[in-house]
Design an enzyme around this catalytic site. Structure first.
Site, PDB file in Angstrom:
ATOM      1  N   HIS A  71     -20.373  -4.328 -47.703  1.00 27.96           N
ATOM      2  CA  HIS A  71     -19.065  -3.986 -47.149  1.00 27.96           C
ATOM      3  C   HIS A  71     -19.243  -2.798 -46.201  1.00 27.96           C
ATOM      4  O   HIS A  71     -20.373  -2.331 -45.975  1.00 27.96           O
ATOM      5  CB  HIS A  71     -18.065  -3.687 -48.266  1.00 27.96           C
ATOM      6  CG  HIS A  71     -18.552  -2.674 -49.262  1.00 27.96           C
ATOM      7  ND1 HIS A  71     -18.813  -1.363 -48.926  1.00 27.96           N
ATOM      8  CD2 HIS A  71     -18.839  -2.793 -50.583  1.00 27.96           C
ATOM      9  CE1 HIS A  71     -19.212  -0.706 -49.990  1.00 27.96           C
ATOM     10  NE2 HIS A  71     -19.250  -1.551 -51.018  1.00 27.96           N
ATOM     11  N   GLU A  72     -18.135  -2.341 -45.678  1.00 28.87           N
ATOM     12  CA  GLU A  72     -18.175  -1.295 -44.651  1.00 28.87           C
ATOM     13  C   GLU A  72     -18.887  -0.025 -45.153  1.00 28.87           C
ATOM     14  O   GLU A  72     -19.485   0.709 -44.363  1.00 28.87           O
ATOM     15  CB  GLU A  72     -16.741  -0.986 -44.205  1.00 28.87           C
ATOM     16  CG  GLU A  72     -16.610  -0.253 -42.886  1.00 28.87           C
ATOM     17  CD  GLU A  72     -17.330  -0.936 -41.729  1.00 28.87           C
ATOM     18  OE1 GLU A  72     -17.908  -0.185 -40.915  1.00 28.87           O
ATOM     19  OE2 GLU A  72     -17.329  -2.190 -41.638  1.00 28.87           O
ATOM     20  N   GLY A  73     -18.817   0.232 -46.466  1.00 28.12           N
ATOM     21  CA  GLY A  73     -19.527   1.386 -47.025  1.00 28.12           C
ATOM     22  C   GLY A  73     -21.026   1.269 -46.809  1.00 28.12           C
ATOM     23  O   GLY A  73     -21.685   2.202 -46.316  1.00 28.12           O
ATOM     24  N   HIS A  74     -21.599   0.107 -47.151  1.00 28.97           N
ATOM     25  CA  HIS A  74     -23.030  -0.127 -46.913  1.00 28.97           C
ATOM     26  C   HIS A  74     -23.359  -0.018 -45.419  1.00 28.97           C
ATOM     27  O   HIS A  74     -24.377   0.542 -45.036  1.00 28.97           O
ATOM     28  CB  HIS A  74     -23.432  -1.531 -47.374  1.00 28.97           C
ATOM     29  CG  HIS A  74     -23.234  -1.803 -48.833  1.00 28.97           C
ATOM     30  ND1 HIS A  74     -22.267  -2.660 -49.300  1.00 28.97           N
ATOM     31  CD2 HIS A  74     -23.871  -1.336 -49.930  1.00 28.97           C
ATOM     32  CE1 HIS A  74     -22.341  -2.728 -50.620  1.00 28.97           C
ATOM     33  NE2 HIS A  74     -23.285  -1.925 -51.037  1.00 28.97           N
ATOM     34  N   ASP A 103     -20.809   6.204 -55.460  1.00 35.84           N
ATOM     35  CA  ASP A 103     -21.520   6.291 -56.739  1.00 35.84           C
ATOM     36  C   ASP A 103     -22.058   7.714 -56.881  1.00 35.84           C
ATOM     37  O   ASP A 103     -23.265   7.961 -56.790  1.00 35.84           O
ATOM     38  CB  ASP A 103     -22.652   5.261 -56.779  1.00 35.84           C
ATOM     39  CG  ASP A 103     -22.126   3.844 -56.631  1.00 35.84           C
ATOM     40  OD1 ASP A 103     -21.231   3.465 -57.404  1.00 35.84           O
ATOM     41  OD2 ASP A 103     -22.590   3.123 -55.727  1.00 35.84           O
ATOM     42  N   SER A 142     -18.223  -3.761 -53.782  1.00 36.50           N
ATOM     43  CA  SER A 142     -18.464  -5.205 -53.844  1.00 36.50           C
ATOM     44  C   SER A 142     -17.631  -5.833 -54.948  1.00 36.50           C
ATOM     45  O   SER A 142     -17.321  -7.020 -54.906  1.00 36.50           O
ATOM     46  CB  SER A 142     -19.948  -5.485 -54.092  1.00 36.50           C
ATOM     47  OG  SER A 142     -20.735  -4.851 -53.110  1.00 36.50           O
ATOM     48  N   GLY A 197     -24.487   6.098 -51.188  1.00 37.56           N
ATOM     49  CA  GLY A 197     -23.081   6.409 -50.958  1.00 37.56           C
ATOM     50  C   GLY A 197     -22.526   7.373 -52.000  1.00 37.56           C
ATOM     51  O   GLY A 197     -22.875   7.293 -53.184  1.00 37.56           O
ATOM     52  N   VAL A 252     -16.421   5.307 -48.063  1.00 38.39           N
ATOM     53  CA  VAL A 252     -15.628   4.583 -47.052  1.00 38.39           C
ATOM     54  C   VAL A 252     -14.499   3.866 -47.792  1.00 38.39           C
ATOM     55  O   VAL A 252     -14.722   3.240 -48.828  1.00 38.39           O
ATOM     56  CB  VAL A 252     -16.500   3.583 -46.279  1.00 38.39           C
ATOM     57  CG1 VAL A 252     -15.655   2.792 -45.291  1.00 38.39           C
ATOM     58  CG2 VAL A 252     -17.630   4.313 -45.555  1.00 38.39           C
TER      59      VAL A 252
END
Lengths: 299, 299
Positions: free
Chosen positions: B34-37, B151, B187, B148, B177
């Site tokens: 997702h956008e975070g990754h 976590d 996810s 991130g 994000v």
């Protein structure tokens, strides 16, 4: 040749040597070097452009009541010996350089491989070894690291750790070096009184007797119980010897076996106390019908 | 851009790229990007010559009854997204490529840092994370690795592991994000029903309320008990929300604190279940008298 105390100085030195275009060997030791260590340094020198030997008495691999405090130390002597054997650097960090304040990360190889033999009487020992060896590998980043077969279980555990964690280093295990009379070299041998020293020869003698009996091809010569009894009886002849274990196990996994099987190696290992001094020794047993029959006389 | 399944192919690729003269960033993920990754990949691309993203759903970090089997997987989609964000390689190994047969070596960061928060309900989780991240670091040997802040506890533990074991890698932790409505990207958000999804906004809302109250400068606004109650009450308004924890702790060590102290960061972290789906979120709380007073209105 220099003595380096800090990680930062070590990294500077490695960069100056153009480490990236060279091969690097590491010989991790606790110091008080003897001919066994020097054989590792010479092997490392023959196989690598650069050789680092670390001298670090690692507190986390000693249990309560063990000999961490009185473990023999002589960095001047180590420096001279390592230098003469071909080391480029002696890395001799303080405890606080290796273990940062509050460090609590452990690397542990679980299972029988660390629970049996020395692991039974020294439950935290191998966890301390694998943790400090991981740290040294990360600091030095060697291509090859050299360990002695004298500490057979340690060598197996480190090999397994490297394989399990995909560490980018080749582990090289070198043969036991013995005194002329057969005593396996160890920094702890200096603790022995002359009488204990004499009786300690029974370890190697017992292992060789078992090896000879296996090679004899006699009916039942591959039976582990029989071979263990041969070793044990030889050591028990000595009044000062207190046996901690006499074991014969599968040589890679340290699982129990009942007999030495063709083309499968077994590790015969002993730990014996003389007063406060704990000695270990071992040999690898192999049964190859044709080979053993032919060489029985030589062993 | 290619998809690589084996360590051997990865090493070949790295050698072909002239890895030794370049900088390398690693983004370890479990996929279903997702956008975070993608923010991690973009950051890695900006800071390194080469970027490897690993997609590996790591079995050892899931406990019995957790969602290992049904964790969402879509490697085709991941490949497209990673590529568009600037990754050079997607490394997508099988379980047997990462864990060799009989692997039993564990890397564990002991202490409160892994026992509290998510560690309380997921006792083997972080040991699985540190073990697989160690393996990935050894395989890829990156200069920098990207994680991130979502976590937060994982990031703290990995930083500590790297520091304790002297791993030659820089850990970069990137901001959370969020979706436009404030839900932290995960996810696992796809598991949520529309109703759960709506109620899940209470996590971020509660954390922001606490942050706002701290910034207000009101008498007692730095008291942890009060701040925790503010978060908890906001989440408890939602009928489908089952709180696992609402905690505010010292931001590095995860030790208990009673108040937010000037210039010392605190981590406000929550875990909440909606049906079978477990969501986490967090924010860092800081108290700086002048700063907070001036910015209270903005928060």
């Amino acid at each position: 040749m220099s003595l380096i105390k800090t990680i930062s100085d070590l990294h500077t030195w490695l960069a100056e040597q153009g480490r990236n275009s060279k091969t690097l060997g590491l010989v991790p030791t606790m110091g008080y070097l003897h001919e066994g260590h020097l054989s590792l340094i010479r092997r490392a020198k023959a196989e690598n452009d650069l050789v680092v030997i670390s001298v670090f008495v690692n507190p986390t691999q000693f249990g309560p009541g063990e000999d961490f405090e009185k473990y023999p130390r002589d960095i001047e002597r180590d420096y001279q010996l390592a230098s003469s054997a071909g080391a480029d650097i002696v890395f001799n960090p303080e405890v606080g350089e290796i273990y940062v304040p509050g460090a609590s990360t452990e690397v542990e190889v679980k299972g029988n491989i660390q629970k049996r033999l020395c692991g039974a009487s020294r439950p935290i020992h191998f966890k301390g070894v694998t943790t400090v060896v991981s740290i040294l590998f990360h600091i030095v980043q060697p291509d090859r690291a050299y360990f002695g077969q004298k500490d057979a279980q340690q060598a197996l555990i480190i090999r397994k750790m490297v394989r399990d964690l995909h560490m980018p280093v080749n582990v090289v295990v070198c043969p036991i070096v013995r005194e002329k009379d057969g005593l396996a070299m160890s920094s702890r041998n200096i603790y022995l009184s002359p009488e204990e020293r004499q009786q300690a020869l029974s370890l190697n003698r017992g292992l060789k007797k078992a090896q000879g009996y296996l090679a004899s091809g006699t009916e039942g010569c591959r039976t582990v119980e029989t071979l263990k009894r041969i070793v044990r009886e030889e050591i028990e002849k000595e009044p000062l010897a207190q046996i901690e274990y006499v074991e014969i196990m599968e040589a890679e996994t340290l699982e129990d076996i009942e007999a030495i099987e063709p083309f499968r190696s077994a590790l015969a290992a002993v730990a014996v106390r003389f007063g406060k001094t704990r000695l270990i020794d071992n040999t690898v047993l192999q049964w190859r019908e044709d080979y053993n029959a032919a060489h029985a006389a030589e062993i």
